[in-house]
Enzyme design. Structure first.
Site, PDB file in Angstrom:
ATOM      1  N   SER A  89       0.877  -1.086   0.101  1.00 41.57           N
ATOM      2  CA  SER A  89       0.173   0.102  -0.030  1.00 41.57           C
ATOM      3  C   SER A  89       0.860   1.295  -0.058  1.00 41.57           C
ATOM      4  O   SER A  89       0.300   2.439  -0.086  1.00 41.57           O
ATOM      5  CB  SER A  89      -1.127  -0.112   1.267  1.00 41.57           C
ATOM      6  OG  SER A  89      -2.118  -0.790   1.058  1.00 41.57           O
ATOM      7  N   THR A 120       2.222   2.748   5.411  1.00 41.75           N
ATOM      8  CA  THR A 120       2.378   1.349   5.560  1.00 41.75           C
ATOM      9  C   THR A 120       1.942   0.641   4.439  1.00 41.75           C
ATOM     10  O   THR A 120       1.392   1.149   3.508  1.00 41.75           O
ATOM     11  CB  THR A 120       1.677   0.858   6.878  1.00 41.75           C
ATOM     12  OG1 THR A 120       0.386   1.073   6.658  1.00 41.75           O
ATOM     13  CG2 THR A 120       1.994   1.635   8.282  1.00 41.75           C
ATOM     14  N   GLY A 121       2.562  -0.644   4.396  1.00 40.49           N
ATOM     15  CA  GLY A 121       2.114  -1.558   3.444  1.00 40.49           C
ATOM     16  C   GLY A 121       2.310  -3.137   3.673  1.00 40.49           C
ATOM     17  O   GLY A 121       3.112  -3.422   4.259  1.00 40.49           O
ATOM     18  N   THR A 157      -5.747 -17.812   2.012  1.00 41.37           N
ATOM     19  CA  THR A 157      -5.679 -19.462   2.570  1.00 41.37           C
ATOM     20  C   THR A 157      -4.740 -20.127   1.721  1.00 41.37           C
ATOM     21  O   THR A 157      -4.396 -19.698   0.605  1.00 41.37           O
ATOM     22  CB  THR A 157      -6.863 -19.838   2.491  1.00 41.37           C
ATOM     23  OG1 THR A 157      -7.381 -20.343   1.339  1.00 41.37           O
ATOM     24  CG2 THR A 157      -8.305 -19.262   3.108  1.00 41.37           C
ATOM     25  N   TYR A 183     -10.818   2.335   5.261  1.00 38.19           N
ATOM     26  CA  TYR A 183      -9.478   2.082   4.419  1.00 38.19           C
ATOM     27  C   TYR A 183     -10.270   1.005   3.071  1.00 38.19           C
ATOM     28  O   TYR A 183     -10.647  -0.110   3.593  1.00 38.19           O
ATOM     29  CB  TYR A 183      -8.388   1.431   5.237  1.00 38.19           C
ATOM     30  CG  TYR A 183      -7.034   1.364   4.144  1.00 38.19           C
ATOM     31  CD1 TYR A 183      -6.335   2.249   4.066  1.00 38.19           C
ATOM     32  CD2 TYR A 183      -6.935   0.197   3.690  1.00 38.19           C
ATOM     33  CE1 TYR A 183      -4.900   2.428   3.593  1.00 38.19           C
ATOM     34  CE2 TYR A 183      -5.576   0.146   2.801  1.00 38.19           C
ATOM     35  CZ  TYR A 183      -4.806   1.257   2.844  1.00 38.19           C
ATOM     36  OH  TYR A 183      -3.770   1.217   2.118  1.00 38.19           O
ATOM     37  N   SER A 184     -10.129   1.445   2.218  1.00 38.46           N
ATOM     38  CA  SER A 184     -10.770   0.414   0.852  1.00 38.46           C
ATOM     39  C   SER A 184      -9.821   0.625  -0.236  1.00 38.46           C
ATOM     40  O   SER A 184      -9.469   1.625  -0.785  1.00 38.46           O
ATOM     41  CB  SER A 184     -11.971   1.159   0.445  1.00 38.46           C
ATOM     42  OG  SER A 184     -12.426   0.313  -0.685  1.00 38.46           O
ATOM     43  N   ASN A 185      -9.062  -0.631  -0.563  1.00 38.95           N
ATOM     44  CA  ASN A 185      -7.959  -0.807  -1.665  1.00 38.95           C
ATOM     45  C   ASN A 185      -8.848  -0.588  -3.051  1.00 38.95           C
ATOM     46  O   ASN A 185      -8.174   0.003  -3.866  1.00 38.95           O
ATOM     47  CB  ASN A 185      -7.575  -2.111  -1.681  1.00 38.95           C
ATOM     48  CG  ASN A 185      -6.490  -2.364  -0.676  1.00 38.95           C
ATOM     49  OD1 ASN A 185      -5.235  -1.928  -0.688  1.00 38.95           O
ATOM     50  ND2 ASN A 185      -7.088  -2.945   0.389  1.00 38.95           N
ATOM     51  N   GLN A 244     -10.946 -13.467  -0.222  1.00 39.56           N
ATOM     52  CA  GLN A 244     -10.192 -14.000   0.892  1.00 39.56           C
ATOM     53  C   GLN A 244      -9.712 -15.386   0.843  1.00 39.56           C
ATOM     54  O   GLN A 244      -8.469 -15.910   1.124  1.00 39.56           O
ATOM     55  CB  GLN A 244     -10.811 -13.757   2.073  1.00 39.56           C
ATOM     56  CG  GLN A 244     -10.876 -12.321   2.689  1.00 39.56           C
ATOM     57  CD  GLN A 244      -9.577 -11.849   3.375  1.00 39.56           C
ATOM     58  OE1 GLN A 244      -8.998 -12.684   4.183  1.00 39.56           O
ATOM     59  NE2 GLN A 244      -9.251 -10.765   3.079  1.00 39.56           N
TER      60      GLN A 244
END
Length: 371
Positions: free
Chosen positions: A82, A330-331, A152, A188-190, A147
């Protein structure tokens, strides 16, 4: 995971090692101790570089390859995730300064019909709201199917080399309701930054990656920085990247190779600590944006995630334990956790990376460097 994803046993982990180069190591003792503490707590390895008026200092701790025991390098390239958002926001602000768009334009003006469905409406969301995460647009990364496919062990094994387009990622978000009405809260939304990258392409006629390269990477001579697109490997020098897939007590997987299109303009970039220092130093030092746009970028909103963190336009303002304010981002992505920050004048900066995504806090590194 298959042969392409090495399952590393904890027994293969090499003992922590540390190295440094550059002047003034004594001034950075607390920073070194912070990365060594992260390794002691379970991070495979760390690399950090700081720049200030006295010069550049770098250090490493821990292991870059759990199979061979090779240490991390101060020149390691890594996935910055990010942190990409700061570059994207800078380009959009440059375009505003050039009069090619306004941050008060609606998303629909540039991407008609793209943000639509289940209550999403791009006619009532501005570019500014994309950049400061007040749009309410659902974060595609939170989708349960996404996800399972990428976070996973089984899903990652099957899908780690898949290519997804920005349109695919936005479409995932549009299958959900917005988090809130635009401008009424923060989340927070990518998806916001995938859309921002699409706007850059629409406004310039060039892919967002080409604009970042032309406007930032080449002028600043960021020789370790790249936008890989769908390229699955890390350029050398680099360390291996490891994940436990959200099970801190489970096995450790090598996740170094992956298709970064899952991050798109929200998180696909690769860089090193020295380049990130140079970028944030130039940005905060006024070398990339006119004063008006830099002021906009540093106009923050409350995030609610921590009392000491506020969010501007692709830029986080963090108040450290000693009261010092720093700006950066941050990322986090599979096998990589990073943070880069600089003082308000850009004259003092630090960037750190851990090559494991399940443990380790970067905040103590910033406290160590700036406090």
């Amino acid at each position: 995971m298959g042969a392409t994803a090495l399952l590393v046993s904890a027994a293969l982990a090499a003992p922590a090692v540390a190295a440094a180069d550059g002047p003034g190591g004594a001034r950075h003792t607390a920073t070194r101790k912070a990365i060594e503490a992260a390794v002691a707590a379970g991070v495979p390895g760390a690399t950090v570089t700081a720049r200030d008026a006295h010069g550049t200092w770098s250090a490493t701790a821990g292991t870059g390859d759990l199979r061979t025991g090779a240490p991390r390098s101060t020149a390691d390239r890594y996935r910055v995730a990010s942190i990409t958002k700061s570059f994207v926001a800078t380009v959009l602000l440059q375009l505003e300064a050039e009069g090619r768009l306004s941050l008060d334009d609606t998303v629909d003006r540039w991407l008609p019909g793209v943000v639509h469905g289940h209550g999403h409406d791009g006619r009532h969301i501005t570019l500014r709201q994309l950049l400061n995460h007040t749009s309410g647009i659902y974060n595609y990364l939170a989708d349960a199917g996404f996800q399972r496919a990428y976070f996973t062990e089984d899903g990652f094994s099957k899908h780690r080399y898949d290519t997804v387009t920005p349109g695919d990622l936005v479409a995932i978000a549009m299958r959900h309701k917005p988090d809130f009405a635009a401008g009424t809260s923060w989340n927070y939304s990518n998806t916001n930054y995938v859309l921002a990258g699409m706007v850059i392409e629409k406004a310039t006629g060039h892919p967002y990656a080409a604009e970042i390269s032309r406007r930032i990477v080449r002028p600043l001579h960021l020789t370790a920085t790249s936008l890989p697109g769908t390229k699955v490997t890390l350029p050398r020098p680099s360390s291996r990247a490891y994940s436990k897939f959200k099970n801190p007590h489970g096995p450790t997987y090598d996740v170094t190779t992956l298709n970064p299109s899952i991050g798109s303009s929200a998180g696909e970039m690769i860089s090193d600590s020295a380049d990130l220092d140079r970028f944030y130093g130039a940005l905060l030092g006024g070398k990339l944006l006119p004063p008006e746009q830099l002021k906009e970028m540093k106009t923050t909103v409350d995030t609610g995630i921590a009392p000491n963190v506020r969010y501007g336009l692709g830029l986080m303002e963090t108040t450290l334990t000693c009261g010092v304010h720093v700006w950066g981002h941050t990322g986090g992505i599979h096998g990589s956790s990073s943070e880069a920050a600089a003082t308000e004048d850009g004259r003092h900066s630090v960037a750190v990376n851990f090559n494991g995504d399940w443990s380790g806090e970067t905040a103590p590194v910033l406290d160590g460097e700036f406090c």
